[in-house]
Design a protein around this motif. Structure first.
Motif, short mmCIF file in Angstrom:
data_model
loop_
_atom_site.label_atom_id
_atom_site.label_comp_id
_atom_site.label_asym_id
_atom_site.label_seq_id
_atom_site.Cartn_x
_atom_site.Cartn_y
_atom_site.Cartn_z
N ARG A 1 -21.04 16.25 -22.55
CA ARG A 1 -20.68 16.98 -21.33
C ARG A 1 -21.52 18.25 -21.26
O ARG A 1 -21.59 19.01 -22.23
CB ARG A 1 -19.21 17.32 -21.41
N VAL A 2 -22.17 18.48 -20.10
CA VAL A 2 -23.07 19.63 -19.93
C VAL A 2 -22.82 20.29 -18.58
O VAL A 2 -22.18 19.73 -17.69
CB VAL A 2 -24.55 19.22 -20.06
N GLN A 3 -23.36 21.50 -18.45
CA GLN A 3 -23.27 22.25 -17.19
C GLN A 3 -24.64 22.78 -16.85
O GLN A 3 -25.35 23.31 -17.70
CB GLN A 3 -22.29 23.41 -17.34
N ASP A 4 -25.03 22.65 -15.56
CA ASP A 4 -26.33 23.17 -15.14
C ASP A 4 -26.18 24.60 -14.63
O ASP A 4 -25.08 25.15 -14.58
CB ASP A 4 -27.00 22.25 -14.11
N VAL B 1 -29.69 23.96 -18.68
CA VAL B 1 -28.52 23.11 -18.93
C VAL B 1 -27.97 23.46 -20.30
O VAL B 1 -28.72 23.62 -21.25
CB VAL B 1 -28.91 21.62 -18.87
N ARG B 2 -26.64 23.58 -20.35
CA ARG B 2 -26.02 23.88 -21.65
C ARG B 2 -24.86 22.94 -21.89
O ARG B 2 -24.23 22.43 -20.96
CB ARG B 2 -25.54 25.32 -21.70
N ARG B 3 -24.61 22.69 -23.13
CA ARG B 3 -23.49 21.83 -23.53
C ARG B 3 -22.19 22.59 -23.35
O ARG B 3 -22.13 23.78 -23.63
CB ARG B 3 -23.70 21.42 -24.99
N VAL B 4 -21.16 21.90 -22.87
CA VAL B 4 -19.84 22.51 -22.71
C VAL B 4 -18.83 21.67 -23.46
O VAL B 4 -19.03 20.48 -23.68
CB VAL B 4 -19.43 22.67 -21.22
N SER B 5 -17.72 22.28 -23.80
CA SER B 5 -16.68 21.56 -24.53
C SER B 5 -15.91 20.65 -23.60
O SER B 5 -15.88 20.85 -22.39
CB SER B 5 -15.74 22.55 -25.21
N ASN B 6 -15.29 19.64 -24.15
CA ASN B 6 -14.47 18.74 -23.36
C ASN B 6 -13.20 19.45 -22.92
O ASN B 6 -12.70 20.32 -23.62
CB ASN B 6 -14.12 17.49 -24.18
N PRO B 7 -12.68 19.04 -21.76
CA PRO B 7 -11.46 19.72 -21.24
C PRO B 7 -10.24 19.44 -22.09
O PRO B 7 -10.15 18.56 -22.83
CB PRO B 7 -11.30 19.13 -19.84
#
Length: 69
Positions: A11-14, A63-69
């Motif tokens: 899971r990532v966020q731009d 883009v960076r990796r994000v933790s799962n919800p």
């Protein structure tokens, strides 16, 4: 922090805040929609929305990796 091939499937966020799944990172991508003489190699990350949908592209350094919800 830039994503790498090790982050594929994560899971990532731009930079615009969209969250998705990293599908691939290509360090020397050339856009086939550009004329051959105008193509420039550049790194790109391929992301898709969680649960499916239209894929989008982003520079891997944005883009960076994000933790799962």
């Amino acid at each position: 922090m830039s994503v790498t091939a090790e982050d594929i499937g994560k899971r990532v966020q731009d930079a615009s805040g969209r969250i998705g799944i990293l599908r691939d990172v290509i360090g020397d991508y050339e856009d086939p929609g550009e004329l051959p003489g105008e193509r420039q190699k550049r790194p790109l990350a391929f992301l898709s929305p969680e649960g499916g949908g239209r894929e989008w592209l982003a520079p891997p350094q944005q883009v960076r990796r994000v933790s799962n919800p």
